[in-house]
Design an enzyme around this catalytic site. Structure first.
Site, PDB file in Angstrom:
ATOM      1  N   GLU A  91       6.965   2.028  14.573  1.00  0.00           N
ATOM      2  CA  GLU A  91       7.921   3.135  14.154  1.00  0.00           C
ATOM      3  C   GLU A  91       7.605   3.788  13.094  1.00  0.00           C
ATOM      4  O   GLU A  91       7.272   3.296  12.153  1.00  0.00           O
ATOM      5  CB  GLU A  91       9.243   2.598  14.196  1.00  0.00           C
ATOM      6  CG  GLU A  91      10.215   2.132  15.350  1.00  0.00           C
ATOM      7  CD  GLU A  91      11.603   2.040  15.347  1.00  0.00           C
ATOM      8  OE1 GLU A  91      12.314   2.166  16.128  1.00  0.00           O
ATOM      9  OE2 GLU A  91      11.958   1.452  14.330  1.00  0.00           O
ATOM     10  N   CYS A 345      11.605  -2.358   2.242  1.00  0.00           N
ATOM     11  CA  CYS A 345      10.457  -2.322   3.083  1.00  0.00           C
ATOM     12  C   CYS A 345      11.002  -2.989   4.257  1.00  0.00           C
ATOM     13  O   CYS A 345      11.553  -3.941   4.182  1.00  0.00           O
ATOM     14  CB  CYS A 345       9.183  -2.842   2.829  1.00  0.00           C
ATOM     15  SG  CYS A 345       9.277  -4.566   2.371  1.00  0.00           S
TER      16      CYS A 345
HETATM   17  S1  SF4 Z   1       7.616  -7.484   3.447  1.00  0.00           S
HETATM   18 FE1  SF4 Z   1       9.477  -8.797   3.996  1.00  0.00          FE
HETATM   19  S2  SF4 Z   1      11.055  -7.220   3.920  1.00  0.00           S
HETATM   20 FE2  SF4 Z   1       8.970  -6.158   4.023  1.00  0.00          FE
HETATM   21  S3  SF4 Z   1       8.292  -6.046   6.237  1.00  0.00           S
HETATM   22 FE3  SF4 Z   1       7.519  -7.847   5.603  1.00  0.00          FE
HETATM   23  S4  SF4 Z   1       9.129  -9.498   6.071  1.00  0.00           S
HETATM   24 FE4  SF4 Z   1      10.158  -7.396   6.178  1.00  0.00          FE
END
Ligand code: SF4
Length: 371
Positions: A91, A345
Site C-alpha cells: 500500500e 511506521c
Molecule cells: S518496524 Fe515495527 S512498526 Fe514499523 S512496520 Fe515493522 S513491525 Fe511495524
C-alpha cells in the site's frame, strides 16, 4: 521472464553502459514514463536506435499494477493498493493538506495545497513490533528500488506529490540498498524532490543510521522510539534487543551533529505500558539535549491484534505537558492515531488481499508536523 522496472536505476545504468549507450538518456525516459505510465518504448522520441530493443527485452515502464484507490470521505487521503510483479500487495497512501487551513491542530501557514505520499519499502516486516499490524504479518519480501519509485509514479497520476515519507509497510533501513537507490532516483530529474522533503522512519537500526547520513545527506529522520527505557522498548519492540537504547542515542547524537536537523521522535501511547508520568520524565531526560520534535501517537487497536489499550486523553495531555513545560521539548499529539501513518511506521494493512487496512480517512499529514 521477470522484467525489471525502468526505475531500477542501477540496473538500467548498468545495462546502458554494457551496451555502450549514454546514460544521459535516462532522465528523458523516466520523464516520458512519469507522464505516460502505460507507454510503449517505441513511443519515446529521440532515443538512439539501440535503446529500444534493450528496453523491450529487459525493462517495463511499470512492473506494479494499481489495483484500487480508496478515497476518504473528506477527500483528504487516498489509499493505493498495488500489486507487484511477484503477486504480493503493498500500500501507499496520499495525504492531501492545505497549509492555509491549519488542519489537525496545526497552525495556518503560507503555502497552499500539497500532497505527501507514504510509501512501503517491504512486504511485511521482520521487526515484529507488538502494536503493529504489518509486524504481525512477518517478513515476506524486500521491495526493489524501482518498486518503491513506482509508488510515486502511480501516486503522481492522482496528485502532485511534494513530500515522501517512508512510513508504510516495512522497516526501510532493513532494505537499505533499495531505499538509498529509490531516494536517489526520487531526488533526481524528473522527480526533483529535495532530500529535505523525504522522511525515513526507522525503529533505530544503528549501523544503517550511521551510514545513511553520508549516503544521502539532509534527509529527515524519524525514529520510532515508543519507550524511554530499554526494558519497555524490548517488551513492545523485540527488535530493540539488538539496538540498545544508549547506543541508539549515541548514533542519533552523531546524526544530529552532522546533519544539524531536527529528529522526529515517534511515541505510541499504550495505556499502562509507557504512558505514565515517570515515563514522560524519563523521555524528557533522554531527549532534553537533542533538537527533536516528539509526536505522541494515541494507539489505535487494530482488530483482534490488539493486546494494548489506548491511553486516555487526560494521560496523553499530561505526558505532553511534562515534555513541554519541564523539558521544553516540542511535542505534538496526533489527534486520531494508530491510523495515522504519518506518526508511526508500519500501521498499514495486515491482510491486504482482504483489504483490512488502516482507515485512510483518518490520516493526518507529515506537513502538519513542524518540520
Ligand atoms: S518496524 Fe515495527 S512498526 Fe514499523 S512496520 Fe515493522 S513491525 Fe511495524
Amino acid at each position: 521472464m521477470a522484467y525489471r522496472s525502468i526505475f531500477d536505476g542501477t540496473e538500467l545504468r548498468a545495462e546502458f553502459e554494457k551496451s555502450g549507450i549514454n546514460t544521459r538518456f535516462i532522465p528523458s525516459i523516466w520523464k516520458h514514463v512519469l507522464q505516460n505510465p502505460n507507454c510503449k518504448w517505441e513511443e519515446i522520441p529521440s532515443l538512439p536506435s539501440t535503446v529500444y530493443p534493450l528496453l523491450n527485452s529487459k525493462f517495463k515502464p511499470l512492473t506494479s499494477t494499481l489495483c484500487s484507490v480508496t478515497d476518504s470521505t473528506d477527500g483528504v487521503t487516498s489509499k493505493l493498493l498495488l500489486q507487484l510483479q511477484s503477486g504480493a500487495f503493498v500500500e501507499a497512501v496520499i495525504m492531501r493538506y492545505d497549509t492555509r487551513l491549519g488542519r489537525y491542530g496545526g497552525k495556518p501557514r503560507p503555502g497552499g495545497p500539497r500532497s505527501t505520499l507514504c510509501v512501503s519499502s517491504q512486504v511485511g516486516c521482520k521487526m515484529g513490533c507488538k502494536f503493529c499490524a504489518t509486524g504481525s504479518m512477518g517478513f515476506k519480501n524486500n521491495l526493489l528500488a524501482g518498486e518503491i519509485v513506482e509508488q510515486l509514479v502511480h501516486a503522481s497520476c492522482i496528485s502532485n506529490i511534494r513530500n515522501i515519507v517512508f512510513m508504510g509497510m516495512g522497516e526501510p533501513l532493513n532494505n537499505y540498498m533499495a531505499l538509498v537507490e529509490a531516494i536517489r532516483t526520487m531526488t533526481r530529474s524528473p522527480f526533483q524532490l529535495s532530500p529535505r522533503r523525504v522522511t525515513v522512519s526507522t525503529v533505530g537500526i544503528i549501523h544503517a543510521i550511521n551510514k545513511l547520513q553520508y549516503d544521502i545527506p539532509n534527509l529527515n529522520l524519524a525514529v520510532s522510539l515508543h519507550a524511554p527505557v530499554q526494558d519497555i522498548r524490548c517488551q513492545i519492540m523485540p527488535a530493540a534487543r539488538a539496538f540498545p537504547l544508549e547506543k541508539l542515542m549515541d548514533a542519533l547524537r552523531v546524526y544530529q551533529n552532522n546533519s544539524q536537523q531536527k529528529i522526529f521522535i515517534e511515541y505510541i501511547m499504550l495505556d499502562g505500558v509507557n504512558d505514565e508520568e515517570q515515563h514522560a520524565h524519563q523521555l524528557g531526560k533522554l531527549l532534553e539535549t537533542f533538537e527533536v520534535v516528539v509526536n505522541l501517537i494515541p494507539f489505535n487497536p487494530i482488530g483482534d491484534l490488539s493486546r494494548f489499550r489506548t491511553s486516555s486523553e487526560v494521560k496523553v495531555n499530561s505526558f505532553q505537558k511534562v515534555l513541554r513545560s519541564t523539558y521544553n521539548i516540542r511535542t505534538t499529539v496526533r489527534k486520531q492515531m494508530g491510523q495515522d501513518i504519518s506518526g508511526a511506521c508500519g500501521q498499514l494493512a495486515v491482510n491486504l488481499q482482504e483489504k483490512i487496512c488502516t482507515s485512510a480517512d483518518r490520516l493526518a499529514d507529515i506537513e502538519d508536523l513542524p518540520l
